[in-house]
Design an enzyme around this catalytic site. Sequence first.
Site: not given
Length: 426
Positions: A82, A161, A168, A183, A187
């Site tokens: 990620h 989320d 947000r 967050s 995931k």
Amino acid sequence: MDAIEVIRAKRDRGELSTAQIDWVIDAYTGGAVADEQMSALAMAILLNGMNRREIADWTQAMIRSGERMDWSLLDRPTADKHSTGGVGDKITLPLAPVVAACGAYVPQLSGRGLGHTGGTLDKLESIPGWRASLSNDEMLGVLRAAGAVVCAAGSGLAPADKKLYALRDVTGTVESIPLIASSIMSKKIAEGTGSLVLDVKVGSGAFMKTVPAARELAETMVALGTDAGVRTVALLTAMDRPLGRAVGNALEVEESVEVLSGGGPADVVELTVRLAREMLAAAGVSPGKDPAKALEDGSAMDAWRRMISAQGGDPDAVLPRAAETLTVQAPSSGVLARLDAYAVGLAAWRLGAGRARKEDPVSFGAGIVLHAKPGDLVRDGQPLMTLHADETSRFDRALEALEGAYAVGPAAEEHLPLVIDRVTAP
């Protein structure tokens, strides 16, 4: 228990209990806690923070709000990566097939761009026919056929989320490290991968502008992954200048194919290989070949072609091109001393490559091609970059974004090393 009690506890710098966190996430997901109440709590968290236990509880509560994927039917370990996002960050495109070619499965759920940062799904959707939305069974089929899959997260994955992220974004609480970390990791943990490598960007083109802030985020996410039983490591990498030479969806796909063909910009190749080695090590795979070799011998390209084809795309299709171009020239001779990542990303966004809201369309052909990088010698009048857009009316605002973004001088200014640091579990 009620929402006001939870808000007051964090407003007054208290520590939320596990029961309070479980209740508020479940109640917000189900609609019993209103958006304005969750907004107040998010702001209290931004201002007063959370400790490691609170962040872990918050993350687990969001995971439990939906399904958790399972890859136990696969006969090889799984690894994912990620990135926190940047300008010209197309690394996922060559990275997933490289790791697949070296012996691990790569199930990667990715997102779309917002603002000046690009999104992996937007890039891949510039390939005719390619599909981002897959069922779990389809994901499994693509993994078995190609070794890697890159697609959108389904609605059943961490729905808390998804709801909180949208809130947000409009309440000025995006920058909260506990909320960013939970967050991302809710995931990724729900995705079911056995190991995870995080690419935490640092610099003007990243959400984390400084090394200390990026290190805090990386350490928080590594701890969350480790506590959840996912082997997790993070690299802090530079985003004070664009990554590679292409910024924009189809333009970045073209550059990624160059890398898979054994060429491409040195920084993109270096980071792809470094992250691939980290992923394979985290997955416990003893690769049959080094990732650099997979780029050279064509096996990574073969995996790319299988992956794109398995998701309905045509790897040989002509990619979209913008209708108009404009060249920006060097103002004098010397060394390109500086090229600000944020300004280039903002310019590409204004050209049509990005979106202001999630529902906005993008222009697949829009973006910027850089003809020089910081440290390169340039001559007066030499092309520095080419802007691509579907309408000439977009050029003026893009040029405004680039004012002061680059400079030519006697030498390059000091910049961050490509890989700044490596963060592992203590």
